[in-house]
Design a protein around this motif. Structure first.
Motif, mmCIF file in Angstrom:
data_model
loop_
_atom_site.group_PDB
_atom_site.id
_atom_site.type_symbol
_atom_site.label_atom_id
_atom_site.label_comp_id
_atom_site.label_asym_id
_atom_site.label_seq_id
_atom_site.Cartn_x
_atom_site.Cartn_y
_atom_site.Cartn_z
ATOM 1 N N THR A 180 0.953 -1.191 0.508
ATOM 2 C CA THR A 180 0.316 -0.067 -0.172
ATOM 3 C C THR A 180 1.006 1.600 0.134
ATOM 4 O OG1 THR A 180 -1.909 -0.997 0.705
ATOM 5 C CG2 THR A 180 -2.381 1.049 1.485
ATOM 6 N N LEU A 181 0.650 1.919 -0.893
ATOM 7 C CA LEU A 181 1.552 3.120 -0.979
ATOM 8 C C LEU A 181 1.134 4.528 -1.195
ATOM 9 C CD1 LEU A 181 4.286 1.520 -4.041
ATOM 10 C CD2 LEU A 181 4.462 1.307 -1.243
ATOM 11 N N PRO A 182 1.887 5.727 -0.852
ATOM 12 C CA PRO A 182 0.909 6.660 -1.101
ATOM 13 C C PRO A 182 1.522 7.843 -2.375
ATOM 14 C CG PRO A 182 3.007 7.285 0.029
ATOM 15 C CD PRO A 182 2.720 5.645 0.480
ATOM 16 N N VAL A 183 1.391 8.339 -3.007
ATOM 17 C CA VAL A 183 1.167 8.599 -4.337
ATOM 18 C C VAL A 183 2.728 9.503 -4.511
ATOM 19 C CG1 VAL A 183 1.034 10.278 -5.950
ATOM 20 C CG2 VAL A 183 -0.972 9.736 -4.992
ATOM 21 N N GLY A 184 3.252 9.985 -3.772
ATOM 22 C CA GLY A 184 4.986 10.032 -3.676
ATOM 23 C C GLY A 184 5.373 8.461 -4.094
ATOM 24 N N LEU A 185 5.409 8.214 -3.731
ATOM 25 C CA LEU A 185 6.031 7.053 -3.516
ATOM 26 C C LEU A 185 6.475 6.822 -4.508
ATOM 27 C CD1 LEU A 185 9.113 4.726 -2.218
ATOM 28 C CD2 LEU A 185 6.992 3.821 -1.262
ATOM 29 N N LEU A 186 5.469 5.797 -4.856
ATOM 30 C CA LEU A 186 4.527 4.997 -6.607
ATOM 31 C C LEU A 186 5.002 6.389 -7.063
ATOM 32 C CD1 LEU A 186 2.978 2.817 -6.995
ATOM 33 C CD2 LEU A 186 0.701 4.358 -6.986
ATOM 34 N N ALA A 187 5.120 7.452 -7.598
ATOM 35 C CA ALA A 187 5.620 8.456 -8.420
ATOM 36 C C ALA A 187 6.836 8.581 -8.376
ATOM 37 C CB ALA A 187 5.527 9.874 -7.960
ATOM 38 N N GLU A 188 8.248 8.372 -7.250
ATOM 39 C CA GLU A 188 9.399 7.679 -7.314
ATOM 40 C C GLU A 188 9.664 6.273 -8.155
ATOM 41 O OE1 GLU A 188 12.295 6.907 -3.608
ATOM 42 O OE2 GLU A 188 11.418 8.504 -3.908
ATOM 43 N N ARG A 189 8.895 5.439 -7.618
ATOM 44 C CA ARG A 189 9.120 4.214 -7.875
ATOM 45 C C ARG A 189 8.741 3.805 -9.677
ATOM 46 N NH1 ARG A 189 6.730 -0.735 -4.109
ATOM 47 N NH2 ARG A 189 8.209 -0.198 -2.562
ATOM 48 N N THR A 190 7.206 4.099 -10.351
ATOM 49 C CA THR A 190 7.169 4.217 -11.572
ATOM 50 C C THR A 190 8.236 5.929 -12.748
ATOM 51 O OG1 THR A 190 5.764 5.899 -11.101
ATOM 52 C CG2 THR A 190 5.440 3.669 -10.867
ATOM 53 N N GLY A 191 8.907 7.177 -11.425
ATOM 54 C CA GLY A 191 9.442 7.945 -12.603
ATOM 55 C C GLY A 191 8.186 8.829 -13.487
ATOM 56 N N MET A 192 6.554 8.556 -12.801
ATOM 57 C CA MET A 192 5.928 9.234 -13.431
ATOM 58 C C MET A 192 5.542 10.510 -13.106
ATOM 59 S SD MET A 192 3.410 6.627 -14.241
ATOM 60 C CE MET A 192 3.525 5.152 -15.122
ATOM 61 N N ASP A 220 -11.464 -1.093 -11.317
ATOM 62 C CA ASP A 220 -11.304 -1.852 -9.942
ATOM 63 C C ASP A 220 -10.228 -2.981 -9.858
ATOM 64 O OD1 ASP A 220 -14.111 -1.244 -8.902
ATOM 65 O OD2 ASP A 220 -14.918 -3.014 -10.857
ATOM 66 N N LYS A 221 -9.062 -2.512 -10.463
ATOM 67 C CA LYS A 221 -7.594 -2.615 -10.016
ATOM 68 C C LYS A 221 -6.808 -2.188 -9.299
ATOM 69 C CE LYS A 221 -7.553 -3.120 -15.649
ATOM 70 N NZ LYS A 221 -8.544 -2.028 -16.050
ATOM 71 N N ILE A 222 -6.905 -1.408 -8.445
ATOM 72 C CA ILE A 222 -6.842 -1.283 -7.169
ATOM 73 C C ILE A 222 -7.942 -0.541 -6.336
ATOM 74 C CG2 ILE A 222 -4.494 -0.137 -8.808
ATOM 75 C CD1 ILE A 222 -5.315 3.106 -8.301
ATOM 76 N N VAL A 223 -7.914 -0.196 -5.329
ATOM 77 C CA VAL A 223 -8.193 0.644 -3.866
ATOM 78 C C VAL A 223 -7.996 1.903 -3.706
ATOM 79 C CG1 VAL A 223 -9.269 -0.035 -1.767
ATOM 80 C CG2 VAL A 223 -9.611 -1.902 -3.626
ATOM 81 N N SER A 224 -8.561 3.059 -3.277
ATOM 82 C CA SER A 224 -7.635 3.844 -2.829
ATOM 83 C C SER A 224 -8.345 3.921 -1.621
ATOM 84 C CB SER A 224 -8.167 5.080 -3.350
ATOM 85 O OG SER A 224 -9.627 5.886 -3.159
ATOM 86 N N LEU A 225 -7.263 4.486 0.100
ATOM 87 C CA LEU A 225 -7.195 4.670 0.752
ATOM 88 C C LEU A 225 -7.381 6.243 1.167
ATOM 89 C CD1 LEU A 225 -5.416 1.310 1.278
ATOM 90 C CD2 LEU A 225 -7.537 1.567 1.461
ATOM 91 N N PRO A 226 -6.978 6.316 2.575
ATOM 92 C CA PRO A 226 -7.051 7.539 3.084
ATOM 93 C C PRO A 226 -5.988 8.182 2.878
ATOM 94 C CG PRO A 226 -8.699 6.170 4.808
ATOM 95 C CD PRO A 226 -8.765 5.757 3.994
ATOM 96 N N GLY A 227 -5.368 9.165 2.556
ATOM 97 C CA GLY A 227 -4.587 9.594 3.128
ATOM 98 C C GLY A 227 -3.667 9.180 1.182
ATOM 99 N N LYS A 228 -4.251 9.640 0.196
ATOM 100 C CA LYS A 228 -4.411 9.441 -1.197
ATOM 101 C C LYS A 228 -3.080 8.257 -1.640
ATOM 102 C CE LYS A 228 -4.343 14.071 -2.573
ATOM 103 N NZ LYS A 228 -5.935 13.397 -3.802
ATOM 104 N N ARG A 229 -3.512 6.704 -0.561
ATOM 105 C CA ARG A 229 -2.840 5.706 -0.469
ATOM 106 C C ARG A 229 -3.352 4.989 -1.277
ATOM 107 N NH1 ARG A 229 -2.693 2.789 4.713
ATOM 108 N NH2 ARG A 229 -4.336 3.919 4.549
ATOM 109 N N TYR A 230 -2.493 3.880 -2.037
ATOM 110 C CA TYR A 230 -3.082 2.341 -3.415
ATOM 111 C C TYR A 230 -2.999 1.299 -2.676
ATOM 112 C CZ TYR A 230 -4.511 7.383 -5.668
ATOM 113 O OH TYR A 230 -5.623 8.220 -5.630
ATOM 114 N N ARG A 231 -3.295 0.224 -3.357
ATOM 115 C CA ARG A 231 -3.109 -0.621 -3.517
ATOM 116 C C ARG A 231 -3.747 -1.229 -4.359
ATOM 117 N NH1 ARG A 231 -6.843 -3.980 -1.767
ATOM 118 N NH2 ARG A 231 -8.437 -3.176 0.606
ATOM 119 N N ARG A 232 -3.579 -2.270 -5.165
ATOM 120 C CA ARG A 232 -3.882 -3.350 -6.079
ATOM 121 C C ARG A 232 -5.016 -4.026 -5.660
ATOM 122 N NH1 ARG A 232 -0.145 -7.259 -9.033
ATOM 123 N NH2 ARG A 232 -2.313 -7.452 -9.918
ATOM 124 N N ALA A 233 -6.244 -4.352 -5.862
ATOM 125 C CA ALA A 233 -7.816 -5.092 -5.577
ATOM 126 C C ALA A 233 -7.673 -6.363 -5.454
ATOM 127 C CB ALA A 233 -8.926 -4.047 -6.546
#
Length: 397
Positions: A356-368, A384-397
Motif C-alpha cells: 500500500t503506497l502513497p502517491v509520492g512513493l508511487l511516483a518515485e517508483r514509476t518515475g511518472m 476496479d484494478k486498484i483501491v484508494s485509501l485515506p491519505g492518498k494511498r493505493y493498493r491493488r484490488a
C-alpha cells in the motif's frame, strides 16, 4: 417551518427554470413565506402569475413540499435554496436562480476559488476529448473547480480530467439524482462523490431528460462559474446554448480550437469573432482570475491559486500528460498483469505489488509525473484494478 419548504413549493408550482420564485422572494420583506401566508388574495394581485401558474400554487401543497424535503434529507442529499449559506453566490446573480438545488456529495465552495465550466460536443473527436481531459486536469491541479454536464464526449472527458488532477469535480444533471440516465456513467458519478465532488440537480422527479431540461441545466453550469471553456461546437448545437447563457450572465467565454479542418469548429470560430478568448491550457484560463482569487493563507502575497498545488508538491510545473483514451478491460483481467495492458498501467500495478503506497512513493517508483499518475490511478480505480485509501494511498484490488 423550514424556509426551504416554501422554495420547493414554488419550484414545483411554477416549474424548474422559472424566474418567478426569485422575483417573489425579492418582492416581499418576508420573502416567500410572506407570499405563501398572503394566500390567494395576494397571489391574484400579481400580473406575472398566469391562471395556469396560479393553479399550480393551489394544487401543490406545503405539506407535499415538506415531504420532498424530508425525503431528500433522508437520502443524505443537501438541499440548497437562495437563502442557504452554501448556495453558490454566482447563481444569485443570474436572471432565473434555481428555487432549490439537490446535491449529492460535497459541493465545493465555488465563491473562493475559480470555478470553470468545461463543455462541448457529445460526438467529440479524440483530439477534443484529450484536450478536455488535459485542461480539466491542469485546472484542478492548480486549485480550480471544474463544472460540467454528464454527457458523453467532451463533458465526460472534462470530469475525468478533473478527477485526475485531484478534483473537485461538479456534474450538473438534466434529471433527478436518482435517475438511471446514462447508466454507463454510473462509475464516474460514484467516483466524483467519493473524491469530494458533487452531483447537482434542480429536479426532484425527472427520470428522463427532455428538450427543456438541458437548457435549464446549462444555465446552472454557466451560472455557477466565472468562466466557460467551449471545446468543439457546431454553429447550431446545444453547446452554443452555453455561450448564450454565459453572455446573458456576464461570464467569460473561452474556446479551444482544434486542428485546421477538424469538425465542429465553426461555433468556436464564431465565438472568437464575438470576443471569446482562445486558450490552449489551464493556465491560459486561470490567468484571467489571478487577481480575483489569490492565496490568502499560504504562500507569498499575490500568489494566484493556480500555483498553490505546484508549490506544495515542491516541483516546477510540467504540463500533465494527455491521458490515454481507454476502455475498461474485462473483469477477468482486472487483477492480472497482462502484456496487453498499456505500459504505464502495467508499471503502476508492478510498482504497487502487494504494498500500500502513497502517491509520492508511487511516483518515485514509476518515475511518472504526479499529474499523469493521478490520471492513471483514477482510471485504474474505476476499472476496479486498484483501491484508494485515506491519505492518498493505493493498493491493488
Amino acid at each position: 417551518m423550514d424556509n426551504r419548504v416554501y422554495w420547493i413549493w414554488l419550484q414545483q408550482a411554477f416549474g424548474e427554470g422559472s424566474p418567478l420564485p426569485w422575483k417573489i422572494f425579492k418582492g416581499y420583506p418576508g420573502g416567500i413565506r410572506e407570499f405563501y401566508e398572503g394566500g390567494p388574495r395576494l397571489w391574484n394581485t400579481r400580473r406575472d402569475i398566469s391562471d395556469q401558474k396560479a393553479e399550480g400554487l393551489y394544487h401543490f401543497t406545503l405539506e407535499a413540499a415538506k415531504a420532498r424535503l424530508d425525503y431528500a434529507l433522508s437520502l443524505g442529499w443537501e438541499v440548497l435554496t437562495p437563502e442557504s449559506g452554501r448556495f453558490p453566490e454566482g447563481l444569485r446573480h443570474i436572471p432565473d436562480p434555481p428555487a432549490a438545488l439537490y446535491v449529492q456529495g460535497t459541493l465545493p465552495d465555488l465563491d473562493t476559488r475559480p470555478a470553470i465550466a468545461l463543455v462541448g460536443a457529445r460526438k467529440a473527436t479524440p483530439e477534443s476529448k484529450r484536450a478536455a481531459e488535459r485542461i480539466a486536469c491542469q485546472l484542478t491541479m492548480e486549485g480550480a473547480a471544474v463544472v460540467s454536464g454528464e454527457a458523453t464526449g467532451v463533458d465526460f472527458s472534462a470530469l475525468m480530467g478533473a478527477l485526475s488532477g485531484g478534483g473537485p469535480a461538479v456534474s450538473v444533471l438534466p434529471v433527478d439524482l436518482g435517475s438511471p440516465y446514462l447508466v454507463e456513467s454510473a462509475s464516474l458519478r460514484r467516483t466524483i462523490v467519493q473524491r469530494g465532488g458533487a452531483l447537482v440537480s434542480e429536479y426532484f422527479t425527472q427520470r428522463n431528460p427532455n428538450k427543456g431540461t438541458f437548457p435549464h441545466r446549462n444555465r446552472l453550469i454557466t451560472g455557477m462559474c466565472c468562466g466557460v471553456v467551449i471545446i468543439q461546437a457546431r454553429l447550431k448545437s446545444g453547446t452554443m446554448i452555453y455561450a448564450r447563457h454565459a453572455k446573458e450572465q456576464d461570464r467569460d467565454v473561452f474556446v479551444v480550437l482544434g486542428p485546421e479542418g477538424s469538425p465542429g469548429q465553426e461555433g468556436c470560430l464564431s465565438l472568437l469573432e464575438d470576443g471569446a478568448k482562445a486558450v490552449a491550457n489551464g493556465e491560459d484560463v486561470l490567468e484571467e482570475y489571478a487577481l480575483r482569487f489569490r492565496q490568502r493563507e499560504k504562500g507569498p502575497p499575490g500568489e494566484p491559486v493556480l500555483r498553490q498545488v505546484v508549490r506544495r508538491l515542491g516541483r516546477e510545473e510540467s504540463r500533465p500528460a494527455v491521458l490515454r483514451d481507454s476502455s475498461p478491460l474485462p473483469p477477468e483481467l482486472s487483477s492480472e498483469l497482462s502484456s496487453e495492458l498499456p505500459p504505464e498501467e502495467r508499471a503502476v500495478l508492478e510498482a504497487l505489488g502487494g504494498d500500500t503506497l502513497p502517491v509520492g512513493l508511487l511516483a518515485e517508483r514509476t518515475g511518472m509525473p504526479v499529474g499523469a499518475l493521478f490520471g492513471l490511478l483514477t482510471r485504474l480505480e474505476m476499472e476496479d484494478k486498484i483501491v484508494s485509501l485515506p491519505g492518498k494511498r493505493y493498493r491493488r484490488a
